[in-house]
Design a protein around this motif. Structure first.
Motif, short mmCIF file in Angstrom:
data_model
loop_
_atom_site.label_atom_id
_atom_site.label_comp_id
_atom_site.label_asym_id
_atom_site.label_seq_id
_atom_site.Cartn_x
_atom_site.Cartn_y
_atom_site.Cartn_z
N UNK A 1 4.13 11.17 -8.68
CA UNK A 1 3.63 11.45 -10.03
C UNK A 1 2.19 11.97 -9.96
N UNK A 2 2.00 13.25 -10.04
CA UNK A 2 0.63 13.79 -9.94
C UNK A 2 -0.25 13.26 -11.09
N UNK A 3 -1.46 12.87 -10.76
CA UNK A 3 -2.41 12.42 -11.78
C UNK A 3 -2.18 10.98 -12.23
N UNK A 4 -1.26 10.26 -11.58
CA UNK A 4 -0.96 8.89 -12.02
C UNK A 4 -2.14 7.96 -11.74
N UNK A 5 -2.34 7.00 -12.65
CA UNK A 5 -3.35 5.97 -12.40
C UNK A 5 -2.63 4.67 -12.06
N UNK A 6 -3.09 4.04 -11.01
CA UNK A 6 -2.42 2.81 -10.55
C UNK A 6 -3.18 1.60 -11.10
N UNK A 7 -2.44 0.77 -11.83
CA UNK A 7 -3.04 -0.36 -12.56
C UNK A 7 -2.32 -1.62 -12.09
N UNK A 8 -3.05 -2.54 -11.44
CA UNK A 8 -2.37 -3.70 -10.84
C UNK A 8 -3.03 -5.03 -11.22
N UNK A 9 -2.26 -6.09 -11.06
CA UNK A 9 -2.73 -7.45 -11.32
C UNK A 9 -3.45 -7.96 -10.05
N UNK A 10 -4.49 -8.80 -10.20
CA UNK A 10 -5.22 -9.28 -9.01
C UNK A 10 -4.45 -10.27 -8.13
N UNK A 11 -3.21 -10.60 -8.48
CA UNK A 11 -2.37 -11.39 -7.57
C UNK A 11 -1.78 -10.51 -6.48
N UNK A 12 -1.97 -9.18 -6.57
CA UNK A 12 -1.50 -8.26 -5.52
C UNK A 12 -2.42 -8.41 -4.30
N UNK A 13 -1.93 -7.95 -3.15
CA UNK A 13 -2.73 -8.09 -1.93
C UNK A 13 -4.02 -7.27 -2.02
N UNK A 14 -4.98 -7.61 -1.16
CA UNK A 14 -6.26 -6.92 -1.18
C UNK A 14 -6.08 -5.43 -0.86
N UNK A 15 -5.14 -5.14 0.02
CA UNK A 15 -4.85 -3.75 0.40
C UNK A 15 -4.40 -2.93 -0.82
N UNK B 1 0.85 -1.20 0.00
CA UNK B 1 0.00 0.00 0.00
C UNK B 1 0.88 1.25 0.00
N UNK B 2 2.04 1.14 0.66
CA UNK B 2 2.98 2.28 0.70
C UNK B 2 3.49 2.63 -0.71
N UNK B 3 3.70 1.59 -1.54
CA UNK B 3 4.13 1.84 -2.94
C UNK B 3 3.10 2.71 -3.65
N UNK B 4 1.82 2.41 -3.40
CA UNK B 4 0.74 3.17 -4.06
C UNK B 4 0.75 4.62 -3.56
N UNK B 5 0.85 4.79 -2.25
CA UNK B 5 0.89 6.15 -1.68
C UNK B 5 2.08 6.92 -2.23
N UNK B 6 3.26 6.26 -2.27
CA UNK B 6 4.48 6.93 -2.74
C UNK B 6 4.36 7.40 -4.18
#
Ligand code: 13P
Ligand code: SF4
Length: 391
Positions: A264-278, A254-259
Motif C-alpha cells: 500500500x503506497x503511502x500507508x501509515x503504520x499505527x500500532x499499539x505499544x504492546x507490539x515488539x520494540x522492532x 517487522x516483516x508485516x510492516x515491510x510487506x
C-alpha cells in the motif's frame, strides 16, 4: 505412557476459582443462532434501566458493543466504572482483570459481572503472585529491592496490583505508561522499576518516551533461577522487565510492516505499544487503543492506515471510516480469543439472570487484596492526565 498435569486450566474444563479461566455458566445459555437474541438483550436492558451499567472494551465484538453504555480502553473503563456509584450492576464486557479493577473501584453494594468467566488474559496469567514474590526476594538478596518501584500494567491480576500497592508502586495503562514511569522514577533516588507483566510496553515506554537505552533494560524470566540474570546485571539495570507479552499484539512482526509498505503506497503504520520494540520502531505512530481511534477519527479522507491492534477494533474503524483506507497490519486474521468469549448468548444470559434477580458470574476481589490494589490504582488515577501516543 504417563500423563503430566497441565500447569494451566484448559479452557472449557471445569472451574478453578483461583484461576482466570473458570468456565461454568449455570443454567442454560441461549443458542448462538437464536434470531431473538438482539430483542432479548434489548428487553433485558430496558427492564433493568439505570440499575445496570454496561461497559464495553474496544476489542469486544460489534454484537456486544451495541449494548454498551460506554466504550473505552482499560483506563477509560476503570474511570467510567468508578463514576457510576448509583448502578446496582456493572456488566463488564471485557476480560477478567478489567472486571476485577471495576470491582475494586466500585462500592461494596455494586455487583460487577463478567458474562463469561473464561474471558481471561494470557498476558495477565504470565505473572503469578508467587513468582513475583520470589523475584522480589531475589532483588532483596542482591540488595536492590529498596530502590525498586514496582509498576504493573492494568493487564494483571488484582493480587499483582495489590503487591505493587504494598511495595510503593502503581498501576499504569497504555494511555499513561509514560507519566506512571516518570512518577515511579521520581519516588526514590537512583530508582529502578520492576515492570509487570508486559515487557514490550515497559521497554517501548522506557526507550521511546523516557529516552533510556535498550541496555538500561533487562528481562526477568520467572522460569529461570534468579530470573536468568546476574547480580551485576540487576544492579546496573534501570528497568527490570517481566518476561510477559500479549499473544495478540506479539504476532505483528517487522516483516508485516515491510510487506504492507510495499503493498500500500503511502500507508501509515499505527500500532499499539504492546507490539515488539522492532515493530514499534518501524511504525509511524504508536499509542493506546484510544489514541488509535482518535488518530483515525482526525485523519483526512483518503488517508491510508495499517493498524496493529486487535481485529475487532480495526474492523470497526474500517467500517466507520469508509472514506479512509484501513487495513489490518497482519495478513492473517487475529482476534483476542478471550475478549471474544463475551458474545451475545453470554451477554443475554447474564442480563436475563439479573432481571430474574440472580447475580451470575460476579467478580469479587477479597478485601485485603482490594485494599492494596486500590492504593496502586488510585496512584494511577491521581497521575496528571496526559494521553500516550507519539510518532
Ligand atoms: P488498552 O485498553 O489499555 O489499550 O489495552 C489493550 C489491551 O490489550 C487490553 O486487553
Ligand atoms: Fe490480554 Fe492481549 Fe487479549 Fe488484551 S489483547 S486481553 S493483553 S491477550
Amino acid at each position: 505412557m504417563t500423563t503430566t498435569e497441565l500447569p494451566l486450566l484448559v479452557l472449557g474444563r471445569g472451574t478453578d476459582s483461583r484461576s482466570e479461566p473458570g468456565v461454568d455458566c449455570p443454567g442454560s445459555l441461549p443458542a448462538a443462532s437464536d434470531p431473538d437474541l438482539v430483542a432479548r438483550a434489548r428487553a433485558a436492558k430496558e427492564a433493568l434501566g439505570d440499575r445496570v451499567f454496561v461497559l464495553g472494551h474496544h476489542y469486544q465484538r460489534d454484537e456486544v458493543i451495541e449494548f454498551a453504555d460506554v466504550t473505552g480502553d482499560s483506563f477509560k473503563l476503570a474511570r467510567d466504572a468508578a463514576g457510576r456509584p448509583d448502578a446496582e450492576y456493572v456488566v463488564f464486557c471485557g476480560v477478567h482483570f478489567m472486571a476485577e479493577s471495576a470491582d475494586i473501584l466500585t462500592g461494596p453494594d455494586q455487583a460487577v459481572i463478567l458474562p463469561d468467566l473464561a474471558a481471561g488474559c494470557s498476558m495477565a496469567d504470565m505473572a503469578g503472585l508467587a513468582q513475583v514474590e520470589d523475584a522480589w526476594d531475589a532483588l532483596e538478596d542482591v540488595g536492590i529491592a529498596s530502590s525498586v518501584v514496582p509498576v504493573t500494567y492494568m493487564n494483571s491480576s488484582a493480587d499483582i496490583k495489590a503487591f505493587c500497592g504494598k511495595h510503593g508502586g502503581a498501576v499504569c495503562t497504555s494511555s499513561n505508561a509514560q507519566v506512571a514511569l516518570e512518577w515511579a522514577y521520581a519516588q526514590k533516588k537512583d530508582a529502578k522499576v520492576l515492570f509487570l507483566p508486559d515487557q514490550h510496553l515497559g521497554r517501548n515506554t522506557a526507550v521511546r518516551e523516557l529516552g533510556m537505552s535498550l541496555d538500561d533494560c533487562v528481562v526477568w524470566n520467572p522460569h529461570k533461577p534468579n530470573g536468568g540474570l546476574t547480580p551485576g546485571q540487576l544492579r546496573d539495570a534501570r528497568m527490570i522487565l517481566w518476561k510477559g507479552h500479549c499473544s495478540v499484539h506479539g504476532r505483528f512482526t517487522a516483516q508485516c510492516v515491510d510487506d504492507v509498505r510495499e503493498r500500500v503506497p503511502g500507508v501509515q503504520v499505527l500500532v499499539h505499544p504492546e507490539c515488539t520494540h522492532e515493530v514499534v520502531t518501524k511504525a509511524d505512530l504508536v499509542g493506546s487503543t484510544e489514541f488509535i481511534i482518535k488518530t483515525v477519527e482526525a485523519a483526512p479522507p483518503g488517508s491510508s492506515w495499517a493498524i496493529g491492534t486487535e481485529l475487532n477494533l480495526v474492523q470497526r474503524l474500517a467500517n466507520a471510516h469508509p472514506e479512509q483506507h484501513i487495513t489490518f497490519l497482519d495478513k492473517t486474521v487475529c482476534y483476542c480469543s478471550t475478549m471474544n468469549r463475551i458474545d451475545l448468548p453470554h451477554f443475554v444470559w447474564a442480563m436475563e439472570n439479573l432481571v430474574a434477580g440472580h447475580v451470575v458470574n460476579r467478580i469479587e476481589v477479597d478485601p485485603e487484596t482490594e485494599r492494596w490494589a486500590k492504593v496502586a490504582l488510585q496512584r494511577m488515577l491521581d497521575l496528571p492526565a496526559r494521553t500516550a501516543g507519539k510518532d
